[in-house]
Design a protein around this motif. Sequence first.
Motif, PDB file in Angstrom:
ATOM      1  N   THR A 231       0.827  -1.184  -0.002  1.00  0.00           N
ATOM      2  CA  THR A 231       0.013   0.065   0.101  1.00  0.00           C
ATOM      3  C   THR A 231       0.954   1.221   0.063  1.00  0.00           C
ATOM      4  OG1 THR A 231      -1.598   1.283   1.021  1.00  0.00           O
ATOM      5  CG2 THR A 231      -0.236   0.008   2.545  1.00  0.00           C
ATOM      6  N   ASN A 232       0.566   2.220  -0.695  1.00  0.00           N
ATOM      7  CA  ASN A 232       1.146   3.594  -0.661  1.00  0.00           C
ATOM      8  C   ASN A 232       2.398   3.487  -1.254  1.00  0.00           C
ATOM      9  OD1 ASN A 232       0.859   6.392  -0.150  1.00  0.00           O
ATOM     10  ND2 ASN A 232       2.419   6.059   1.452  1.00  0.00           N
ATOM     11  N   VAL A 233       2.594   2.875  -2.680  1.00  0.00           N
ATOM     12  CA  VAL A 233       3.742   2.727  -3.238  1.00  0.00           C
ATOM     13  C   VAL A 233       3.663   3.482  -4.529  1.00  0.00           C
ATOM     14  CG1 VAL A 233       4.572   0.498  -2.242  1.00  0.00           C
ATOM     15  CG2 VAL A 233       3.291   0.534  -4.252  1.00  0.00           C
ATOM     16  N   GLY A 234       2.203   3.996  -4.838  1.00  0.00           N
ATOM     17  CA  GLY A 234       2.252   4.844  -6.160  1.00  0.00           C
ATOM     18  C   GLY A 234       1.603   4.298  -7.139  1.00  0.00           C
ATOM     19  N   LYS A 235       0.798   2.949  -6.915  1.00  0.00           N
ATOM     20  CA  LYS A 235       0.052   2.510  -7.973  1.00  0.00           C
ATOM     21  C   LYS A 235      -0.947   3.185  -8.760  1.00  0.00           C
ATOM     22  CE  LYS A 235      -1.504  -1.148  -5.537  1.00  0.00           C
ATOM     23  NZ  LYS A 235      -0.994  -0.265  -4.445  1.00  0.00           N
ATOM     24  N   SER A 236      -1.765   3.858  -8.056  1.00  0.00           N
ATOM     25  CA  SER A 236      -2.691   4.669  -8.344  1.00  0.00           C
ATOM     26  C   SER A 236      -2.175   5.768  -9.368  1.00  0.00           C
ATOM     27  CB  SER A 236      -3.726   5.340  -7.655  1.00  0.00           C
ATOM     28  OG  SER A 236      -4.357   4.255  -6.861  1.00  0.00           O
ATOM     29  N   ARG A 281       1.734  -5.789   5.681  1.00  0.00           N
ATOM     30  CA  ARG A 281       2.158  -6.707   6.612  1.00  0.00           C
ATOM     31  C   ARG A 281       0.851  -7.046   7.468  1.00  0.00           C
ATOM     32  NH1 ARG A 281       7.658  -3.946   7.518  1.00  0.00           N
ATOM     33  NH2 ARG A 281       6.094  -1.941   7.704  1.00  0.00           N
ATOM     34  N   LYS A 282       0.739  -8.411   7.914  1.00  0.00           N
ATOM     35  CA  LYS A 282      -0.147  -8.605   8.976  1.00  0.00           C
ATOM     36  C   LYS A 282      -1.659  -8.300   8.426  1.00  0.00           C
ATOM     37  CE  LYS A 282       3.142  -7.609  12.753  1.00  0.00           C
ATOM     38  NZ  LYS A 282       3.227  -6.911  13.836  1.00  0.00           N
ATOM     39  N   GLU A 317      11.623  -5.831   2.670  1.00  0.00           N
ATOM     40  CA  GLU A 317      10.677  -6.584   3.375  1.00  0.00           C
ATOM     41  C   GLU A 317       9.233  -6.372   2.659  1.00  0.00           C
ATOM     42  OE1 GLU A 317       8.748  -7.200   7.573  1.00  0.00           O
ATOM     43  OE2 GLU A 317      10.186  -5.531   7.272  1.00  0.00           O
ATOM     44  N   GLN A 318       8.853  -5.193   2.263  1.00  0.00           N
ATOM     45  CA  GLN A 318       7.773  -4.789   1.556  1.00  0.00           C
ATOM     46  C   GLN A 318       7.718  -5.664   0.265  1.00  0.00           C
ATOM     47  OE1 GLN A 318       7.085  -0.619   1.225  1.00  0.00           O
ATOM     48  NE2 GLN A 318       6.512  -0.327   3.287  1.00  0.00           N
ATOM     49  N   TYR A 319       8.795  -5.528  -0.396  1.00  0.00           N
ATOM     50  CA  TYR A 319       9.006  -6.673  -1.628  1.00  0.00           C
ATOM     51  C   TYR A 319       8.523  -8.100  -1.143  1.00  0.00           C
ATOM     52  CZ  TYR A 319      11.144  -9.043  -5.544  1.00  0.00           C
ATOM     53  OH  TYR A 319      11.372  -9.897  -6.605  1.00  0.00           O
ATOM     54  N   ASN A 320       9.184  -8.490  -0.515  1.00  0.00           N
ATOM     55  CA  ASN A 320       8.970  -9.719   0.098  1.00  0.00           C
ATOM     56  C   ASN A 320       7.598 -10.122   0.408  1.00  0.00           C
ATOM     57  OD1 ASN A 320      11.447 -10.548  -0.528  1.00  0.00           O
ATOM     58  ND2 ASN A 320      12.328 -10.147   1.519  1.00  0.00           N
ATOM     59  N   VAL A 321       6.925  -9.222   1.206  1.00  0.00           N
ATOM     60  CA  VAL A 321       5.693  -9.598   1.577  1.00  0.00           C
ATOM     61  C   VAL A 321       4.668  -9.469   0.342  1.00  0.00           C
ATOM     62  CG1 VAL A 321       3.416  -8.349   2.932  1.00  0.00           C
ATOM     63  CG2 VAL A 321       5.702  -8.369   4.089  1.00  0.00           C
ATOM     64  N   VAL A 322       4.799  -8.756  -0.479  1.00  0.00           N
ATOM     65  CA  VAL A 322       4.046  -8.761  -1.713  1.00  0.00           C
ATOM     66  C   VAL A 322       4.136 -10.102  -2.490  1.00  0.00           C
ATOM     67  CG1 VAL A 322       3.311  -7.512  -3.744  1.00  0.00           C
ATOM     68  CG2 VAL A 322       3.769  -6.380  -1.869  1.00  0.00           C
ATOM     69  N   GLU A 323       5.391 -10.279  -2.634  1.00  0.00           N
ATOM     70  CA  GLU A 323       5.790 -11.631  -3.498  1.00  0.00           C
ATOM     71  C   GLU A 323       5.022 -12.881  -2.877  1.00  0.00           C
ATOM     72  OE1 GLU A 323       7.373 -12.199  -6.545  1.00  0.00           O
ATOM     73  OE2 GLU A 323       7.048  -9.933  -6.793  1.00  0.00           O
ATOM     74  N   GLN A 324       5.332 -13.158  -1.557  1.00  0.00           N
ATOM     75  CA  GLN A 324       4.633 -14.079  -0.771  1.00  0.00           C
ATOM     76  C   GLN A 324       3.358 -14.205  -0.944  1.00  0.00           C
ATOM     77  OE1 GLN A 324       5.842 -14.180   3.296  1.00  0.00           O
ATOM     78  NE2 GLN A 324       4.595 -15.783   3.902  1.00  0.00           N
ATOM     79  N   THR A 325       2.593 -13.122  -0.781  1.00  0.00           N
ATOM     80  CA  THR A 325       0.909 -12.837  -0.876  1.00  0.00           C
ATOM     81  C   THR A 325       0.878 -13.195  -2.372  1.00  0.00           C
ATOM     82  OG1 THR A 325       0.890 -11.045   0.750  1.00  0.00           O
ATOM     83  CG2 THR A 325      -0.945 -11.523  -0.682  1.00  0.00           C
ATOM     84  N   ILE A 326       1.244 -12.899  -3.428  1.00  0.00           N
ATOM     85  CA  ILE A 326       1.045 -13.282  -4.638  1.00  0.00           C
ATOM     86  C   ILE A 326       1.229 -14.900  -4.880  1.00  0.00           C
ATOM     87  CG2 ILE A 326       1.740 -13.067  -7.070  1.00  0.00           C
ATOM     88  CD1 ILE A 326       2.553 -10.040  -6.469  1.00  0.00           C
TER      89      ILE A 326
END
Length: 425
Positions: A231-236, A281-282, A317-326
């Motif tokens: 969240t809040n990385v600039g996707k929109s 996360r979480k 860590e944010q990168y890893n959280v997203v990759e794990q979720t995907i």
Amino acid sequence: MHLQVSFFLCNFAANMENAVLVGLITPAQPEERTQEYLDELAFLADTRDIVPVKRFVQRLPNPDTNSYVGSGKLVEIRDFVAARQNSEEPIDLVIFDDELSPRQIRNIERDLNWRENPKERREVRVMDRTILILEIFLQRAQTSYAKTQVEMAHLQYMLPRLTRMWSHLDRQRGGGGTNRGTGETQIEADKRIIGQRIALLREDLKKIDRQMATQRQNRGKMVRVALVGYTNVGKSTMMNLLAKSEVFAENKLFATLDTTVRKVTIENLPFLLTDTVGFIRKLPHHLVESFKSTLDEVREADLLIHVVDISHPNFEEQYNVVEQTINELTKGEQIPRIVVFNKIDAFTYTPKDEDDLTPVKRENISLPELEKTWMAKLHDDCIFISAKNKENIEALKALMYDRIKAIHIQRYPYNDFLFDNYAEE
């Protein structure tokens, strides 16, 4: 008094609320990471219009099963809250950085609100990270679909926590030979009401799932690209640049919840671009289940654009959280992706002194060094941009064009550049 379902849907205060944040340092979560998590919790609080006033941190082997923190730390928090109760900025909330069990919430609220003189009592509410995220989702949901998803997740979270809301019925213990327990009848009635509401919402979501699946089928054979990321990385912001649209973008967590799909054309190549809800996360598992249809856009995409905030201190860590979720969403299926490191305009670093022999940290690494590291790891599947300043956007479009063209040629080997057969969305 009978519980209405709306009782559980948050009534957001018109004025800003003040809160203290509570976290733990454990063997699995060192102090530096705990402080970073509390930074994120503070950002979540700000998104919900809550002002973090103070942080309390305790070092424990594991969270206390009764009160999350130890009894001494809980007294310290209670004394701080009590000392400010008659000030101009009293404490309204105590927010914990992990999900609390019903037992923990009950014990914490009892201890925090204890006073020798009941007339001096000013109730302080206890909130955990999960309910804070749920409140933000409820506050920011715009469409009926998103509201339905969030309401269901909220009710599923609240259902096992009903008991603590009827502690006032202690005075109504059964008399005259009755054996009714404390608030038993009311609690059971409320559980039935909420259970019925959840069942109704679940059926509504099933209907919406079928409708959205039909919509995806009706989009024809166009290549589908999904923007994913923390969240809040600039996707929109990227969505607005690529699709020339006006998707709401704000420097807040979960600024947008509803999936947005736009038809985009780069040179002579049209495709569908989807902006999805951000990960964190979480992330409450109730939300993951409720947002199934939204996340289907990720599962069914032909290409993922994983957006990463390169300026964040813990972007890895944010990168890893997203990759794990995907990977969990796709059950290990490898969907082609491009990693876009955004916000290079906000990147900062602190060079190490020559005589500094301590290990190199993330803040000591320059942007060119990070570019070399990640480009060596991901090869041609990553790019560094600034969506805000429109820096390197043309290179991103060229990279996307090559990837989407390759998917199209594989799908239509005899129709490389005949795009007229694409169905309009």
